[in-house]
Write a protein that holds these residues in place. Structure first.
Motif, PDB file in Angstrom:
ATOM      1  N   ALA A  86     -45.944 -95.620 -11.851  1.00  0.00           N
ATOM      2  CA  ALA A  86     -45.908 -95.801 -10.394  1.00  0.00           C
ATOM      3  C   ALA A  86     -47.250 -96.384  -9.945  1.00  0.00           C
ATOM      4  O   ALA A  86     -48.308 -95.847 -10.294  1.00  0.00           O
ATOM      5  CB  ALA A  86     -45.674 -94.465  -9.709  1.00  0.00           C
ATOM      6  N   PRO A  87     -47.247 -97.500  -9.180  1.00  0.00           N
ATOM      7  CA  PRO A  87     -48.527 -98.044  -8.708  1.00  0.00           C
ATOM      8  C   PRO A  87     -49.170 -97.162  -7.642  1.00  0.00           C
ATOM      9  O   PRO A  87     -48.504 -96.724  -6.706  1.00  0.00           O
ATOM     10  CB  PRO A  87     -48.161 -99.423  -8.143  1.00  0.00           C
TER      11      PRO A  87
ATOM     12  N   MET B 130     -53.336 -96.899 -11.633  1.00  0.00           N
ATOM     13  CA  MET B 130     -54.326 -96.750 -10.568  1.00  0.00           C
ATOM     14  C   MET B 130     -54.980 -98.112 -10.311  1.00  0.00           C
ATOM     15  O   MET B 130     -55.523 -98.725 -11.242  1.00  0.00           O
ATOM     16  CB  MET B 130     -55.422 -95.755 -10.972  1.00  0.00           C
ATOM     17  N   ILE B 131     -54.935 -98.575  -9.073  1.00  0.00           N
ATOM     18  CA  ILE B 131     -55.537 -99.868  -8.710  1.00  0.00           C
ATOM     19  C   ILE B 131     -56.693 -99.560  -7.764  1.00  0.00           C
ATOM     20  O   ILE B 131     -56.475 -99.080  -6.643  1.00  0.00           O
ATOM     21  CB  ILE B 131     -54.489-100.780  -8.027  1.00  0.00           C
ATOM     22  N   ALA B 132     -57.914 -99.783  -8.264  1.00  0.00           N
ATOM     23  CA  ALA B 132     -59.097 -99.321  -7.528  1.00  0.00           C
ATOM     24  C   ALA B 132     -59.740-100.431  -6.709  1.00  0.00           C
ATOM     25  O   ALA B 132     -59.944-101.545  -7.202  1.00  0.00           O
ATOM     26  CB  ALA B 132     -60.122 -98.763  -8.522  1.00  0.00           C
ATOM     27  N   CYS B 133     -60.040-100.121  -5.442  1.00  0.00           N
ATOM     28  CA  CYS B 133     -60.625-101.100  -4.515  1.00  0.00           C
ATOM     29  C   CYS B 133     -61.764-100.485  -3.713  1.00  0.00           C
ATOM     30  O   CYS B 133     -61.781 -99.277  -3.490  1.00  0.00           O
ATOM     31  CB  CYS B 133     -59.576-101.562  -3.491  1.00  0.00           C
TER      32      CYS B 133
ATOM     33  N   LEU C 265     -64.088 -90.372 -17.146  1.00  0.00           N
ATOM     34  CA  LEU C 265     -62.907 -91.133 -17.561  1.00  0.00           C
ATOM     35  C   LEU C 265     -61.980 -91.485 -16.395  1.00  0.00           C
ATOM     36  O   LEU C 265     -61.087 -92.316 -16.536  1.00  0.00           O
ATOM     37  CB  LEU C 265     -62.123 -90.364 -18.633  1.00  0.00           C
ATOM     38  N   ALA C 266     -62.168 -90.839 -15.231  1.00  0.00           N
ATOM     39  CA  ALA C 266     -61.314 -91.132 -14.072  1.00  0.00           C
ATOM     40  C   ALA C 266     -61.836 -92.376 -13.366  1.00  0.00           C
ATOM     41  O   ALA C 266     -63.047 -92.556 -13.209  1.00  0.00           O
ATOM     42  CB  ALA C 266     -61.310 -89.942 -13.122  1.00  0.00           C
ATOM     43  N   ILE C 267     -60.918 -93.221 -12.896  1.00  0.00           N
ATOM     44  CA  ILE C 267     -61.349 -94.468 -12.255  1.00  0.00           C
ATOM     45  C   ILE C 267     -62.097 -94.183 -10.951  1.00  0.00           C
ATOM     46  O   ILE C 267     -62.917 -94.993 -10.509  1.00  0.00           O
ATOM     47  CB  ILE C 267     -60.158 -95.436 -12.075  1.00  0.00           C
ATOM     48  N   ALA C 268     -61.848 -93.019 -10.344  1.00  0.00           N
ATOM     49  CA  ALA C 268     -62.579 -92.636  -9.130  1.00  0.00           C
ATOM     50  C   ALA C 268     -64.082 -92.593  -9.442  1.00  0.00           C
ATOM     51  O   ALA C 268     -64.905 -93.034  -8.638  1.00  0.00           O
ATOM     52  CB  ALA C 268     -62.096 -91.273  -8.645  1.00  0.00           C
TER      53      ALA C 268
ATOM     54  N   ALA D 261     -61.081-102.446 -10.332  1.00  0.00           N
ATOM     55  CA  ALA D 261     -60.567-102.266 -11.708  1.00  0.00           C
ATOM     56  C   ALA D 261     -59.244-101.507 -11.633  1.00  0.00           C
ATOM     57  O   ALA D 261     -58.839-101.052 -10.558  1.00  0.00           O
ATOM     58  CB  ALA D 261     -61.576-101.469 -12.519  1.00  0.00           C
ATOM     59  N   SER D 262     -58.597-101.348 -12.780  1.00  0.00           N
ATOM     60  CA  SER D 262     -57.356-100.560 -12.808  1.00  0.00           C
ATOM     61  C   SER D 262     -57.356 -99.646 -14.027  1.00  0.00           C
ATOM     62  O   SER D 262     -58.150 -99.842 -14.961  1.00  0.00           O
ATOM     63  CB  SER D 262     -56.132-101.470 -12.813  1.00  0.00           C
ATOM     64  N   GLN D 263     -56.481 -98.662 -13.997  1.00  0.00           N
ATOM     65  CA  GLN D 263     -56.456 -97.669 -15.077  1.00  0.00           C
ATOM     66  C   GLN D 263     -55.068 -97.018 -15.140  1.00  0.00           C
ATOM     67  O   GLN D 263     -54.476 -96.736 -14.098  1.00  0.00           O
ATOM     68  CB  GLN D 263     -57.494 -96.580 -14.762  1.00  0.00           C
TER      69      GLN D 263
END
Ligand SMILES: NC(=O)c1ccc[n+]([C@@H]2O[C@H](COP(=O)([O-])OP(=O)(O)OC[C@H]3O[C@@H](n4cnc5c(N)ncnc54)[C@H](O)[C@@H]3O)[C@@H](O)[C@H]2O)c1
Ligand SMILES: [Mg+2]
Length: 352
Positions: free
Chosen positions: A199-200, A273-276, A331-334, A261-263
């Motif tokens: 799920a995005p 996860m799509i990070a902005c 390890l979390a994209i946050a 980035a994404s993860q």
């Protein structure tokens, strides 16, 4: 450098691995294993297996680190035999990658109810004793694993969970069958094909130029704050999802979105996860927390965030019963987004 020169071999597969760069050869090999059941069965003979129990990976402690042991097919057959299980259970394994030398890697869960074998799930303590390791919940294991193993085990867990939850056709209710690699399931009755899904989710670090906005849900560990996250609605673009989630959760309008980035994130189900990064309009910083989604949200200064990033083990930092403010693990994209913001604001180029 790619060595691929466009020459097409007559041997199966239709390209010659020797003419490809290591990376391209690896991706083509994995593609072949996903498409060709016989090739994948053959790969199991020389491949290795990562073991799980109830979606928790098997880890062994070695010196100062935890490592996931790999078992050969014959070792796995011996183990199943020792516990009176039939080797058909191996058919539940899923392909998760391969080495540069094309040794295929599979994952198998010995604790889930098998769709291939009539034997009951294996008991955890007995296998742990036999394999001299422990099945450790993946959320905890991520703190102790290196990046490569963490990513591999996250993929493995996501794929094992998806197969466990998709054993029946949602169109006709009949049992579905997995291909050998586990890259899809097919319903022989309705002919429907099901592919593993993610799920995005957008995750956004909002800045006002000098501070960043962090929030927590009541389900988070005490004291932990993270960037704003939310599932994309159907039909939405990433940009629309960022605008909506920030407005929904903290009542702010953002502009100047920057993709970071994404993860893949395996919890609780697979998400992409799509990070902005995003910025609020100057002066428009008043937070209106949506208490149905969040427990709290606040602006944090550069110094507060830098201090929190240094807290590796927040639980040992408690003083006078208070829990300090801390941030998601490396390890979390946050964590990546927050660290990027700190670095950018140190160079005074943070999105305003
Ligand atoms: N890797 C990271 O750094 C990181 C950081 C924060 C959050 N996350 C992940 O992001 C995900 C989304 O964050 P959130 O919980 O704030 O989302 P959210 O703000 O969209 O709120 C969750 C709610 O959205 C609804 N929802 C809509 N589509 C859904 C779907 N496909 N699956 C589940 N629920 C859906 C449900 O009602 C659910 O309760 C979480 O699963 C969390 O684990 C990862
Ligand atoms: Mg959210």
């Amino acid at each position: 450098m790619s060595l691929y020169c466009g020459i097409v071999c007559r041997r199966k597969p239709f390209w010659c691995y020797r003419l490809l760069s290591t990376y391209v050869a690896k991706t083509r090999y994995l593609f072949e294993l996903k498409e060709d059941d016989d090739a994948c069965k053959k790969a199991q003979q020389t491949g290795t297996f990562y073991l799980f129990h109830g979606l928790a990976p098997l880890l062994q402690k070695s010196e100062h680190q935890y490592l996931p042991p790999q078992h050969s097919l014959s070792e796995l057959e011996r183990l199943l035999d020792k516990f009176g299980q039939d080797t058909q259970r191996i058919e539940d394994s899923v392909l998760i990658g391969c080495s540069e030398h094309h040794e295929a890697w599979f994952a198998l869960d010995l604790g889930l109810n098998s769709s291939s074998s009539i034997n009951a799930a294996l008991q955890k303590p007995e296998i742990e004793r036999a394999l001299q390791g422990s099945f450790i919940e993946l959320r905890k294991a991520l703190f102790w694993l290196n990046v490569k193993d963490a990513s591999l085990l996250s993929t493995a867990q996501a794929l094992l969970r998806w197969h466990d939850a998709h054993q029946f056709c949602s169109r006709c209710g009949q049992p579905t069958e997995k291909n050998v690699a586990g890259s899809k399931r097919v319903c022989p009755a309705s002919k429907s094909i099901y592919y593993p899904q993610m799920a995005p989710v957008v995750i956004t670090l909002v800045s006002d130029g000098t501070r960043c906005l962090l929030a927590r849900q009541s389900s988070f560990p005490k004291g932990m704050y993270s960037a704003l996250a939310g599932f994309c609605d159907i039909g939405e673009s990433v940009e629309e999802a960022v605008h909506r989630e920030v407005a929904e959760e903290v009542g702010l309008e953002v502009e100047r979105l920057q993709y970071s980035a994404s993860q893949h994130w395996p919890f609780p189900n697979s998400s992409l996860m799509i990070a902005c990064h995003a910025a609020v309009k100057p002066g428009h910083t008043e937070i209106k927390v949506n208490l149905r989604e969040l427990e709290a949200a606040a602006w944090f200064t550069h110094d507060e965030v830098v201090t929190a990033l240094k807290r590796n083990d927040p639980y040992t930092q408690q003083q006078n019963g208070t829990v300090p403010f801390w941030l998601p693990p490396k390890l979390a994209i946050a964590h990546h987004l927050i660290k990027e913001w700190v670095e950018k604001s140190t160079c005074s180029t943070v999105p305003a």
